[in-house]
Motif scaffolding. Structure first.
Motif, PDB file in Angstrom:
ATOM      1  N   VAL A  87      18.983 -14.780  18.827  1.00 38.23           N
ATOM      2  CA  VAL A  87      20.123 -13.921  18.499  1.00 38.23           C
ATOM      3  C   VAL A  87      21.369 -14.765  18.744  1.00 38.23           C
ATOM      4  CG1 VAL A  87      21.283 -11.728  18.913  1.00 38.23           C
ATOM      5  CG2 VAL A  87      18.808 -11.909  19.277  1.00 38.23           C
ATOM      6  N   THR A  88      22.095 -15.080  17.669  1.00 37.55           N
ATOM      7  CA  THR A  88      23.222 -16.011  17.767  1.00 37.55           C
ATOM      8  C   THR A  88      24.537 -15.341  17.375  1.00 37.55           C
ATOM      9  OG1 THR A  88      22.794 -16.822  15.513  1.00 37.55           O
ATOM     10  CG2 THR A  88      21.761 -18.025  17.350  1.00 37.55           C
ATOM     11  N   PHE A  89      25.620 -15.822  17.975  1.00 34.00           N
ATOM     12  CA  PHE A  89      26.965 -15.276  17.772  1.00 34.00           C
ATOM     13  C   PHE A  89      27.925 -16.425  17.482  1.00 34.00           C
ATOM     14  CE2 PHE A  89      24.578 -12.564  20.543  1.00 34.00           C
ATOM     15  CZ  PHE A  89      25.032 -11.268  20.398  1.00 34.00           C
ATOM     16  N   MET A  90      28.747 -16.274  16.441  1.00 35.23           N
ATOM     17  CA  MET A  90      29.730 -17.318  16.140  1.00 35.23           C
ATOM     18  C   MET A  90      30.782 -16.795  15.167  1.00 35.23           C
ATOM     19  SD  MET A  90      27.488 -19.721  13.526  1.00 35.23           S
ATOM     20  CE  MET A  90      28.876 -20.579  12.797  1.00 35.23           C
ATOM     21  N   ALA A  91      31.992 -17.303  15.300  1.00 35.17           N
ATOM     22  CA  ALA A  91      33.020 -17.056  14.299  1.00 35.17           C
ATOM     23  C   ALA A  91      32.745 -17.997  13.130  1.00 35.17           C
ATOM     24  CB  ALA A  91      34.396 -17.331  14.893  1.00 35.17           C
ATOM     25  N   ALA A 123      22.316 -11.368  33.946  1.00 33.16           N
ATOM     26  CA  ALA A 123      22.798 -10.078  34.419  1.00 33.16           C
ATOM     27  C   ALA A 123      24.260  -9.867  34.037  1.00 33.16           C
ATOM     28  CB  ALA A 123      22.631  -9.988  35.940  1.00 33.16           C
ATOM     29  N   GLU A 124      25.055 -10.958  34.024  1.00 25.92           N
ATOM     30  CA  GLU A 124      26.478 -10.856  33.731  1.00 25.92           C
ATOM     31  C   GLU A 124      26.762 -10.825  32.224  1.00 25.92           C
ATOM     32  OE1 GLU A 124      28.104 -14.188  35.745  1.00 25.92           O
ATOM     33  OE2 GLU A 124      27.606 -13.417  37.734  1.00 25.92           O
ATOM     34  N   ALA A 125      25.870 -11.358  31.408  1.00 23.75           N
ATOM     35  CA  ALA A 125      26.118 -11.484  29.983  1.00 23.75           C
ATOM     36  C   ALA A 125      25.829 -10.170  29.270  1.00 23.75           C
ATOM     37  CB  ALA A 125      25.266 -12.613  29.405  1.00 23.75           C
ATOM     38  N   LYS A 126      26.676  -9.178  29.511  1.00 20.56           N
ATOM     39  CA  LYS A 126      26.478  -7.853  28.933  1.00 20.56           C
ATOM     40  C   LYS A 126      27.319  -7.631  27.690  1.00 20.56           C
ATOM     41  CE  LYS A 126      23.643  -6.430  32.123  1.00 20.56           C
ATOM     42  NZ  LYS A 126      22.226  -6.260  31.837  1.00 20.56           N
ATOM     43  N   THR A 127      28.398  -8.383  27.532  1.00 13.07           N
ATOM     44  CA  THR A 127      29.256  -8.206  26.367  1.00 13.07           C
ATOM     45  C   THR A 127      29.629  -9.552  25.765  1.00 13.07           C
ATOM     46  OG1 THR A 127      31.285  -8.220  27.699  1.00 13.07           O
ATOM     47  CG2 THR A 127      30.264  -6.072  27.291  1.00 13.07           C
ATOM     48  N   VAL A 128      29.944  -9.525  24.484  1.00 16.01           N
ATOM     49  CA  VAL A 128      30.440 -10.711  23.779  1.00 16.01           C
ATOM     50  C   VAL A 128      31.778 -10.340  23.171  1.00 16.01           C
ATOM     51  CG1 VAL A 128      30.083 -12.210  21.786  1.00 16.01           C
ATOM     52  CG2 VAL A 128      28.174 -11.727  23.325  1.00 16.01           C
ATOM     53  N   LEU A 149      31.072  -6.670  21.842  1.00 20.77           N
ATOM     54  CA  LEU A 149      29.723  -6.254  21.485  1.00 20.77           C
ATOM     55  C   LEU A 149      28.930  -6.082  22.772  1.00 20.77           C
ATOM     56  CD1 LEU A 149      29.099  -8.748  18.538  1.00 20.77           C
ATOM     57  CD2 LEU A 149      29.579  -6.299  18.350  1.00 20.77           C
ATOM     58  N   LYS A 150      28.345  -4.916  22.956  1.00 21.03           N
ATOM     59  CA  LYS A 150      27.542  -4.650  24.155  1.00 21.03           C
ATOM     60  C   LYS A 150      26.114  -5.128  23.890  1.00 21.03           C
ATOM     61  CE  LYS A 150      30.374  -0.772  25.687  1.00 21.03           C
ATOM     62  NZ  LYS A 150      31.454  -1.083  24.745  1.00 21.03           N
ATOM     63  N   VAL A 151      25.736  -6.199  24.553  1.00 23.39           N
ATOM     64  CA  VAL A 151      24.431  -6.824  24.321  1.00 23.39           C
ATOM     65  C   VAL A 151      23.341  -6.009  24.998  1.00 23.39           C
ATOM     66  CG1 VAL A 151      23.075  -8.933  24.609  1.00 23.39           C
ATOM     67  CG2 VAL A 151      25.549  -9.086  24.220  1.00 23.39           C
ATOM     68  N   PRO A 152      22.273  -5.668  24.260  1.00 24.14           N
ATOM     69  CA  PRO A 152      21.171  -4.893  24.866  1.00 24.14           C
ATOM     70  C   PRO A 152      20.587  -5.617  26.079  1.00 24.14           C
ATOM     71  CG  PRO A 152      20.915  -4.999  22.480  1.00 24.14           C
ATOM     72  CD  PRO A 152      22.033  -5.939  22.837  1.00 24.14           C
ATOM     73  N   SER A 153      20.183  -4.845  27.070  1.00 26.93           N
ATOM     74  CA  SER A 153      19.670  -5.439  28.308  1.00 26.93           C
ATOM     75  C   SER A 153      18.404  -6.255  28.076  1.00 26.93           C
ATOM     76  CB  SER A 153      19.399  -4.345  29.344  1.00 26.93           C
ATOM     77  OG  SER A 153      18.456  -3.414  28.842  1.00 26.93           O
ATOM     78  N   GLN A 154      17.642  -5.937  27.016  1.00 23.05           N
ATOM     79  CA  GLN A 154      16.405  -6.689  26.776  1.00 23.05           C
ATOM     80  C   GLN A 154      16.651  -8.052  26.127  1.00 23.05           C
ATOM     81  OE1 GLN A 154      17.185  -3.816  25.120  1.00 23.05           O
ATOM     82  NE2 GLN A 154      16.207  -3.705  23.114  1.00 23.05           N
ATOM     83  N   PHE A 155      17.888  -8.323  25.672  1.00 23.65           N
ATOM     84  CA  PHE A 155      18.212  -9.641  25.141  1.00 23.65           C
ATOM     85  C   PHE A 155      18.589 -10.544  26.315  1.00 23.65           C
ATOM     86  CE2 PHE A 155      19.766  -8.156  20.655  1.00 23.65           C
ATOM     87  CZ  PHE A 155      18.519  -7.591  20.418  1.00 23.65           C
ATOM     88  N   GLN A 156      17.934 -11.687  26.418  1.00 25.28           N
ATOM     89  CA  GLN A 156      18.163 -12.591  27.549  1.00 25.28           C
ATOM     90  C   GLN A 156      19.036 -13.769  27.130  1.00 25.28           C
ATOM     91  OE1 GLN A 156      14.279 -13.719  28.960  1.00 25.28           O
ATOM     92  NE2 GLN A 156      13.805 -11.681  29.733  1.00 25.28           N
ATOM     93  N   ALA A 157      20.098 -14.004  27.903  1.00 25.24           N
ATOM     94  CA  ALA A 157      21.012 -15.102  27.610  1.00 25.24           C
ATOM     95  C   ALA A 157      20.297 -16.436  27.739  1.00 25.24           C
ATOM     96  CB  ALA A 157      22.212 -15.052  28.556  1.00 25.24           C
TER      97      ALA A 157
END
Length: 197
Positions: free
Chosen positions: A86-90, A39-44, A52-60
């Motif tokens: 769905v992955t995020f990284m520098a 519920a809290e993981a809405k942005t990266v 980045l605003k993470v879509p609500s249907q993507f689950q952390a």
């Protein structure tokens, strides 16, 4: 002796009941924690200068690799068991070399489904890459070396390289069964474009 056996059996049953109850409570707490995290993981955050605003249907979920900063699961509405990462990284390196590496992980896909586009989103340069076919997934060892390779039929990837004006790069990728990636592609691209909002 018979009374002692009954007492021991009763005592053991009480201990097992108490242990089971505490395990249920612990599991319920873990589920609640996971739901709260989702519920809290809405942005990266991207370099402290964009979100980045993470879509609500993507689950952390917990990242599968130490180099991944954030990881989410995208699902299909048609097949509950089918999921995409769905992955995020520098990251660093030449943009075209990275795009070539991503495309090189796939083979045999339809030619018109392999594409890339560049766009400007506020101060950010963004490269969106779509590729599909048979995916060569590396299990462990990192993206450049080591690990076992597993072939995944009918897979796809939508990836993005977000480039800061100073040249720093941030990679976001969605990889999984082609139908899951296709179903979630619009939400993924909308998320990437939210970097400037």
């Amino acid at each position: 002796m018979m009374m002692l056996n009954r007492f021991c059996t009763f005592g053991l049953a009480m201990i097992l009941t108490a242990t089971t109850s505490s395990m249920v409570v612990a599991n319920a707490a873990e589920v609640a924690d996971a739901e709260n995290a989702n519920a809290e993981a809405k942005t990266v955050d991207v370099f402290g200068e964009g979100e980045l605003k993470v879509p609500s249907q993507f689950q952390a979920t917990k990242p599968q690799s130490g180099i991944i900063e954030h990881e989410f699961v995208a699902k299909s509405t048609e097949n509950e068991k089918a999921t995409a990462r769905v992955t995020f990284m520098a990251a660093g390196g030449d943009i075209q070399a990275n795009i070539g590496r991503w495309k090189g992980q796939f083979s045999g896909g339809a030619a018109d489904a392999q594409k890339s586009e560049e766009m400007k989103v506020g101060k950010w340069n963004v490269h969106i890459v779509d590729v599909s076919g048979k995916f060569q997934e590396r299990m462990g060892g990192g993206p450049f070396f080591g690990g076992k390779t597993v072939e995944r039929e009918n897979y796809a990837m939508t990836g993005a390289i977000i480039v800061h004006p100073e040249g720093r790069k941030y990679f976001v990728k969605m990889v999984g069964p082609a139908e899951v990636v296709s179903e979630n592609r619009a939400a993924f691209v909308q998320m990437i474009k939210s970097i400037n909002k």
